[in-house]
Design an enzyme around this catalytic site. Structure first.
Site, short mmCIF file in Angstrom:
data_model
loop_
_atom_site.label_atom_id
_atom_site.label_comp_id
_atom_site.label_asym_id
_atom_site.label_seq_id
_atom_site.Cartn_x
_atom_site.Cartn_y
_atom_site.Cartn_z
N ASP A 62 0.85 -1.19 0.00
CA ASP A 62 0.00 0.00 0.00
C ASP A 62 0.89 1.24 0.00
OD1 ASP A 62 -2.20 1.98 1.01
OD2 ASP A 62 -3.29 0.11 0.72
N HIS A 81 -3.28 6.39 4.06
CA HIS A 81 -4.10 5.32 3.50
C HIS A 81 -3.61 3.96 3.98
CE1 HIS A 81 -5.69 2.53 0.40
NE2 HIS A 81 -6.67 3.40 0.27
N SER A 241 -11.18 -0.02 -0.27
CA SER A 241 -9.82 -0.12 0.26
C SER A 241 -9.80 -0.65 1.68
CB SER A 241 -9.15 1.27 0.26
OG SER A 241 -8.76 1.65 -1.02
#
Length: 434
Positions: A62, A81, A241
């Site tokens: 990621d 994120h 996600s």
């Protein structure tokens, strides 16, 4: 390709405070301050069973992870994120913030955004590096409308080595749901998002390649201190996600508890035990339903298929993608065989097997599947089952092939006929003198 070291965070997690085993079933003790907001733990049954200690690795490729947050004590604001993704999956039960689905997971993190945004080369390198630790679960919470050959190849490599790859379906549900990669790739467990009412989230990409769903709205997670001084999201976030790492963490938990499974069996187990929502059976919005951890822990072991991935010649021919290729299912000493397998139009569109056609004999092939699958032979010069017309005329031999004076290697392809989305078959390869 040279590999960088994976950032192994088990020691870092332990340094934050006692990892603590989750409470015994039928529920976890709400010991972390924000745990009451984690509605998804109950929705997927994570509070109805006890997660194991460290076991099968969970690799997250990621945007990186800020280990200075209260959960993962920087690299800065761009890591938010990946930090949220890692926290919902595996934040420790340490009395701080939230607790992840699998709090004691052996967590490995690869930063695929060395400059800005996910880079194909960096993501592929991370996947290949994680594959050195197979069996493992690899979680991918990124996507593109255009497939990357680098990432696709890395995923096939990881699958060949025995890893399960989990990917978010995408957030284009309100924009026509175009195909999203790598989620649309074969044998990738594709995860859509649902809300507190078990409805498909409006933003979640709808596609035939969706396998199952997991919560993806009103998500609270850890973030870098540079993004929020509390170390956690002030406003809940949403997206597939965050659905994918819930499934990936659960997969690592289940695999640790059921270590005799292989990656494909785990793939099938998670799909077959999902809690059906929406239209009965498989649908484009939620796949086969919402992740159900207790059901997956208790269900019978699915059928073993040792040959995947085997979609094309380069995956099974020795010296192509893999030095060893795939073991031939027939040899000069054993020229006939019967073998069981299965197909799925979206996840396993064909099976390709290496065979040997003995000298001065004819090999015939057939697939018994109630008309839902068929078999055909490709000759030894075949480069790909997707080759052009001229090469196809040379290489495609139909349902039988003559070994000639010396015998020959060949390939048997089993493919769906279109009668149904999935098919179970028994392939028969039979050699005879005439």
């Amino acid at each position: 390709m040279a590999f960088r070291l994976v950032i192994a965070l088990a020691a870092a997690l332990a340094a934050l405070g006692p990892a603590g085993t989750a409470a015994a079933a039928p529920g976890r003790i709400a010991g972390d301050p924000l745990q009451g907001q984690e509605w998804w733990l109950h929705d997927i049954g994570a509070d109805q069973a006890t997660p194991p200690g460290p076991g099968i690795p969970l690799a997250i490729v990621d945007s990186g992870l800020d280990v200075t947050t209260p959960e993962f004590a920087g690299r800065g604001n761009e890591e938010w994120h990946g930090t949220v993704v890692a926290s919902v999956a595996a934040a420790p039960a340490n009395g701080v913030g939230i607790v992840g689905v699998y709090p004691q997971a052996v967590l490995q993190v690869w930063d695929a955004s060395p400059v800005s945004g996910i880079q194909s080369f960096s993501a592929a390198t991370g996947i290949e590096t994680a594959a050195q630790h197979c069996p493992a679960v690899i979680s991918l919470s990124f996507g593109s409308r255009s497939p990357s050959a680098l990432i696709a190849g890395a995923i096939v490599y990881a699958q060949h080595r025995g890893c399960l790859v989990v990917a978010s379906a995408g957030n284009d549900g309100q924009h026509g749901s175009p195909p999203t990669y790598p989620a649309a790739q074969a044998h990738v467990l594709t995860i859509a998002a649902t809300d507190e009412n078990d409805l498909a989230a409006s933003f979640s990409t709808s596609a035939p390649t969706v396998d199952l769903a997991a919560p993806g709205t009103d998500i609270v997670g850890a973030v870098p201190l540079s993004r929020d001084p509390t170390g956690f999201t002030t406003q809940p976030v949403e997206g597939t996600s965050f659905s994918a790492p819930l499934v990936a963490a659960a997969a690592a938990w289940i695999w640790t508890s059921r270590p005799t499974l292989d990656a494909l069996q785990l793939f099938q187990l998670l799909r077959s035990t999902a809690r059906d929502v929406g239209p009965p059976g498989l649908d484009n919005e939620t796949g086969l339903g919402i992740l159900d951890i207790p059901a997956a822990l208790a269900a019978p072991t699915p059928q073993h298929d040792p040959f995947e991935p085997n979609e094309d010649v380069n995956q099974v021919k020795p010296g192509a993608l893999f030095p060893e290729g795939q073991t031939a299912i027939t040899t000069a000493a054993k020229p006939s065989v019967r073998i069981a397998g299965s197909l799925d139009a979206n996840e396993d569109p064909r099976d390709l097997y290496r065979i040997w056609v003995p000298a001065r004999q004819v090999v015939r092939v057939s697939a018994a599947a109630g008309g839902a699958a068929a078999a055909r032979i490709w000759g030894p010069r075949t480069v790909s089952v997707g080759e052009g017309i001229a090469a196809r005329r040379r290489d495609l031999d139909g349902t039988q092939m003559n070994g000639g004076a010396r015998g020959s290697a060949a390939y048997v392809e089993v493919l769906p006929t279109g009668k149904s989305v999935s098919a179970s078959y028994v392939l028969t390869v039979r050699a005879s003198r005439s």
